[in-house]
Motif scaffolding. Sequence first.
Motif: not given
Length: 339
Positions: A26-29, A68-77, A84-89
């Motif tokens: 996934a790319f951030g939005r 995710d909704c704006r920036d970053g990504v979501l993961t399920g495990g 949620r993982i932000g662009v800053d990690g």
Amino acid sequence: MSDTADFLLDLRGVSRGLDAYVVGIAFGRDGVGCAFGLGDGSVHFASLEGDWARVEAHAGAVLALCADCRDGVLTGGDDGRLVRIGVDGAVVELAKFGSRWVEHIAAHESGVRAAGVGKAVHVLGADGSVLKSLAPPSSVAGLAFDPKGKRVAASHYNGASLWFVGAKEDKPRLLEWKGSHGILAISPDGTHVVTAMQENALHGWRLADGQHMRMSGYPTKTRSLSFTSKGKWLASSGAESVVIWPFFGGGPMGKAPTELAGGDAVICTQVACHPVHEIVAAGFEDGLVVMAEIATGKIVPIAPPGRGAVSALAWSPSGARLAFGTESGFAGVLDLSKR
């Protein structure tokens, strides 16, 4: 073809062996950062400057990943966590569902998120709180928001269900068709829902009148679906070519699909339509990645065979970048913008 494809990857992209199955991309939005979710529980962020950052997201495998909704990504495990993982990690746990796997996730730019966990769809708000839990008739097999984020759809045994996210009474619209339904796609205009079925076919519903659409003839199960940006075409995997169904002029019933990039007796495993143009990226079982222009059938090779079956494909929001990953853990990102 291989020489040309290697040239493109070397000249306009970055790549790396990540040593684990690439489950999703996934790319951030905001178009910043490209995330690869892996079967070893890690998420890797790549940039075209060649920087790679590894984040430990799950104690087990990443089962699903999305923007995710704006920036970053979501993961399920498979550790039962929605993260949620932000662009800053930075890793933030949004929800924990015990030992139940979080296999299906979705997010909409309006601020809502959803997680398919067993026989439930959990809807979360922008602050991460669980707004409601919905109960489909059986285990969730596919999950998506409609284009406006007003409804969430889940596929399951014997059909699919749609709920209005903001409804006071959570009564679903049930789209029925006997059999086992897997991945699910909603057209960009919100008028059609399509699922991939266990018996190597697709099934669709026109929401205006409930009209059924059945698209068959696949030699294997379809595991990837993607509508073009205006919803004119639906691209699908599961055959020895990219199978593209027309969703205009009354839809696909009684019409033959367009087939692109076939002829090598190798199964197409992943498809991803460009977010602006009528172009589809496709990955194959031998590792080949190509782009195909639907109108002309022109094929542009992106990556050559030999690095494992393609397991994930994704475009950046503008369509300037394309990322792919394979079952063997090879990952690549290409800049396809004009220079």
